[in-house]
Design a protein around this motif. Sequence first.
Motif, PDB file in Angstrom:
ATOM      1  N   VAL A 166       0.875  -1.185   0.000  1.00 53.86           N
ATOM      2  CA  VAL A 166       0.000   0.000   0.000  1.00 53.86           C
ATOM      3  C   VAL A 166       0.904   1.223   0.000  1.00 53.86           C
ATOM      4  O   VAL A 166       1.849   1.314   0.800  1.00 53.86           O
ATOM      5  N   ILE A 167       0.603   2.149  -0.910  1.00 55.60           N
ATOM      6  CA  ILE A 167       1.392   3.361  -1.081  1.00 55.60           C
ATOM      7  C   ILE A 167       0.505   4.557  -0.800  1.00 55.60           C
ATOM      8  O   ILE A 167      -0.623   4.657  -1.320  1.00 55.60           O
ATOM      9  N   GLY A 168       1.007   5.466   0.087  1.00 61.28           N
ATOM     10  CA  GLY A 168       0.254   6.637   0.470  1.00 61.28           C
ATOM     11  C   GLY A 168       0.272   7.720  -0.587  1.00 61.28           C
ATOM     12  O   GLY A 168       0.943   7.603  -1.624  1.00 61.28           O
ATOM     13  N   SER A 169      -0.444   8.817  -0.249  1.00 62.04           N
ATOM     14  CA  SER A 169      -0.552   9.913  -1.211  1.00 62.04           C
ATOM     15  C   SER A 169       0.792  10.601  -1.424  1.00 62.04           C
ATOM     16  O   SER A 169       1.001  11.279  -2.431  1.00 62.04           O
ATOM     17  N   ASP A 170       1.710  10.447  -0.464  1.00 60.35           N
ATOM     18  CA  ASP A 170       3.053  11.023  -0.626  1.00 60.35           C
ATOM     19  C   ASP A 170       4.008  10.073  -1.341  1.00 60.35           C
ATOM     20  O   ASP A 170       5.217  10.287  -1.334  1.00 60.35           O
ATOM     21  N   HIS A 171       3.456   8.981  -1.938  1.00 63.93           N
ATOM     22  CA  HIS A 171       4.220   7.981  -2.688  1.00 63.93           C
ATOM     23  C   HIS A 171       5.121   7.124  -1.806  1.00 63.93           C
ATOM     24  O   HIS A 171       6.007   6.426  -2.317  1.00 63.93           O
ATOM     25  N   ALA A 172       4.925   7.203  -0.492  1.00 62.99           N
ATOM     26  CA  ALA A 172       5.698   6.375   0.423  1.00 62.99           C
ATOM     27  C   ALA A 172       4.932   5.103   0.736  1.00 62.99           C
ATOM     28  O   ALA A 172       3.695   5.075   0.767  1.00 62.99           O
ATOM     29  N   ILE A 173       5.667   4.029   0.987  1.00 62.55           N
ATOM     30  CA  ILE A 173       5.059   2.731   1.289  1.00 62.55           C
ATOM     31  C   ILE A 173       4.543   2.759   2.712  1.00 62.55           C
ATOM     32  O   ILE A 173       5.269   3.104   3.660  1.00 62.55           O
ATOM     33  N   CYS A 174       3.278   2.377   2.898  1.00 67.68           N
ATOM     34  CA  CYS A 174       2.706   2.331   4.240  1.00 67.68           C
ATOM     35  C   CYS A 174       2.280   0.920   4.646  1.00 67.68           C
ATOM     36  O   CYS A 174       1.851   0.718   5.784  1.00 67.68           O
ATOM     37  N   HIS A 175       2.381  -0.057   3.742  1.00 68.91           N
ATOM     38  CA  HIS A 175       2.136  -1.466   4.114  1.00 68.91           C
ATOM     39  C   HIS A 175       2.981  -2.365   3.221  1.00 68.91           C
ATOM     40  O   HIS A 175       3.109  -2.138   2.017  1.00 68.91           O
ATOM     41  N   TRP A 176       3.571  -3.397   3.827  1.00 63.36           N
ATOM     42  CA  TRP A 176       4.513  -4.329   3.147  1.00 63.36           C
ATOM     43  C   TRP A 176       4.311  -5.684   3.797  1.00 63.36           C
ATOM     44  O   TRP A 176       4.756  -5.908   4.908  1.00 63.36           O
ATOM     45  N   ALA A 193       9.886  -5.406   6.481  1.00 57.34           N
ATOM     46  CA  ALA A 193       8.891  -4.332   6.358  1.00 57.34           C
ATOM     47  C   ALA A 193       9.408  -3.022   6.926  1.00 57.34           C
ATOM     48  O   ALA A 193       9.134  -1.940   6.380  1.00 57.34           O
ATOM     49  N   ASP A 194      10.183  -3.082   8.038  1.00 58.80           N
ATOM     50  CA  ASP A 194      10.639  -1.832   8.648  1.00 58.80           C
ATOM     51  C   ASP A 194      11.648  -1.096   7.784  1.00 58.80           C
ATOM     52  O   ASP A 194      11.883   0.101   7.990  1.00 58.80           O
ATOM     53  N   GLN A 195      12.270  -1.808   6.803  1.00 63.50           N
ATOM     54  CA  GLN A 195      13.209  -1.144   5.884  1.00 63.50           C
ATOM     55  C   GLN A 195      12.511  -0.620   4.631  1.00 63.50           C
ATOM     56  O   GLN A 195      13.117   0.105   3.870  1.00 63.50           O
ATOM     57  N   ALA A 196      11.259  -1.023   4.425  1.00 63.41           N
ATOM     58  CA  ALA A 196      10.531  -0.584   3.234  1.00 63.41           C
ATOM     59  C   ALA A 196       9.504   0.482   3.540  1.00 63.41           C
ATOM     60  O   ALA A 196       9.296   1.405   2.739  1.00 63.41           O
ATOM     61  N   ILE A 197       8.825   0.388   4.693  1.00 61.71           N
ATOM     62  CA  ILE A 197       7.754   1.329   5.031  1.00 61.71           C
ATOM     63  C   ILE A 197       8.353   2.712   5.238  1.00 61.71           C
ATOM     64  O   ILE A 197       9.379   2.895   5.898  1.00 61.71           O
ATOM     65  N   GLY A 198       7.692   3.685   4.638  1.00 67.78           N
ATOM     66  CA  GLY A 198       8.130   5.066   4.722  1.00 67.78           C
ATOM     67  C   GLY A 198       9.005   5.485   3.559  1.00 67.78           C
ATOM     68  O   GLY A 198       9.335   6.672   3.446  1.00 67.78           O
ATOM     69  N   LEU A 216       9.007   3.435  -3.537  1.00 67.27           N
ATOM     70  CA  LEU A 216       9.323   2.137  -4.128  1.00 67.27           C
ATOM     71  C   LEU A 216      10.662   2.186  -4.869  1.00 67.27           C
ATOM     72  O   LEU A 216      11.463   1.244  -4.815  1.00 67.27           O
ATOM     73  N   SER A 217      10.958   3.288  -5.537  1.00 66.77           N
ATOM     74  CA  SER A 217      12.218   3.430  -6.272  1.00 66.77           C
ATOM     75  C   SER A 217      13.404   3.500  -5.334  1.00 66.77           C
ATOM     76  O   SER A 217      14.533   3.161  -5.710  1.00 66.77           O
ATOM     77  N   ALA A 218      13.181   3.971  -4.046  1.00 66.89           N
ATOM     78  CA  ALA A 218      14.257   4.018  -3.073  1.00 66.89           C
ATOM     79  C   ALA A 218      14.528   2.645  -2.479  1.00 66.89           C
ATOM     80  O   ALA A 218      15.650   2.370  -2.030  1.00 66.89           O
ATOM     81  N   VAL A 219      13.512   1.777  -2.466  1.00 64.68           N
ATOM     82  CA  VAL A 219      13.705   0.420  -1.950  1.00 64.68           C
ATOM     83  C   VAL A 219      14.500  -0.409  -2.969  1.00 64.68           C
ATOM     84  O   VAL A 219      15.420  -1.146  -2.611  1.00 64.68           O
TER      85      VAL A 219
END
Length: 533
Positions: free
Chosen positions: A34-44, A56-61, A64-67
Amino acid sequence: MTNPPPPIVDIKDAAEAADLYSNLLDTADVGLVVIGSDHAICHWNQWMQSRSGIPADQAIGKRLSAVFTETRLGRLCQAIKDCLEFGMPAVISPSLNQGALPLRPLPQFAATFDRMEQSIRVHPITTSRGEKLCSLTVRDVTLAVQRDRLLRQQAAELADLVTQTRRSEDRTRAILQNTIDAILVASDDGNIEPLNARAQELCGPEGDPELSNIIRFLLPDSEHTPPQRPTADRLLTDLGTGVIEVLACTPNGRNVPLEVAISHFSADGRYHYIITLRDISQRKRHEMEIQRTMAELERSNSELEQFAYAASHDLQEPLRMVSSYTQLIARRYKDQLDETADEFIHYAVDGTQRMQRMIDDLLTLSRVGRHGKPFNAVPLDSLFDAIAANFRRAGLGPAGNIVRDGFLPTVTGDASQLLLLFQNLVSNGLKYSAPDKGEVRIYATETDESWKVFVADNGIGIEPQYHATIFEIFKRLHGYGEYAGTGIGLAICKKIVDRHGGTISVESAPGKGSTFCVELPKELPIVIPPESM
């Protein structure tokens, strides 16, 4: 007996509902992001953690391109942007590699796929507070892609096989139509079908009306009524010989001899026969020409033999008279004439004697093939014993001059001619060697199909350019004054070896002696004329 109804989960408050939905998302067999309106991942969810190797703690926030910093996600990032801004759903198919996530395939696919083949569904979500989110559903479609590849490969192979089959059929059809042989196929019910133009010409409506009956007669027996036996003049070769020849009649009245070959195959639970008819008219003409030539050669050989006998018999009588009277003059008028007269008389006597030896050798040469004895087992040990005894009696082979190395085999041949053959070779070896040091060595080797008998001497040797010509009649390499002989001895040897189906050759060099090799087959070749045996 019915199964009990599933238990009812009692959700008392929103917190319990949230926990339940969170557990469902984490245990799903697809990847959920799930990706928020700020394009950050909020569920993994757990599936994404296991397949990407990223907790998940390394992906959330993070975006997707930064992960996945080392992977181009242009198509997927554009789909996420369109979903958040315009609410547009999208599906990223497996064929769009730039939109795929670098997820690890299952172990059973790791050898074939460097990353998971995936289908990504992008869908907009609006919360109760009016916040716009974007959900990514990632499905593992590696197995489906593998099956699709296999099906495509099989389809390509099938298409190639169909193409090859069509080409093969066209090639086979072209070969059948252009071959000079007539090819037919017959089933066990007696039906005969021509397969090419030549078969249609011979067996079709315009061909020989009786040829089909002859072919049916040649086929193996069946349950159907056997056809009538062809007339004797239509079967050129007896059926028991294994080669079947028949005579076909063309519409223009020309008789064509045919060779018939029959083979069979099984199809549709029935036997079918392939019949090949080959026109052997040219071969028959060649056979007749060969027979005529052989008859002419037989007649010529007989005439030559009669001439040789007459020449040897009739010429020897005046030669003996000339020789006798010349010798009588030499004895009676010895020391009464001058040296020149004695020399002339000597030349006359020597000439008549040489001519007499030459006529005798010519007669021997002419009789090798026509007056030979039947072939029998001939032990070469006993034969060379007889040769050594002959030389000792003649004073030409002192003890130790004729040496045998090892075992000498038993060969098949005419004992008297083999005696003459090897006696000539041994005599040559002694004649062209030093009288006090001359030695002839005899030994043998074996091959799968023949015996090789070697007669080696330590004489003057032969230059390489004469190795083949010395076996021709009257081919002498030295004058009469140097070495005795008529120049016919090796020609007699070659004719004897030819009659025995073998070969004779020589290896030699000047000053290094000569080694004659006589190779005799263990089994008699079919080229030996029966009348010579």
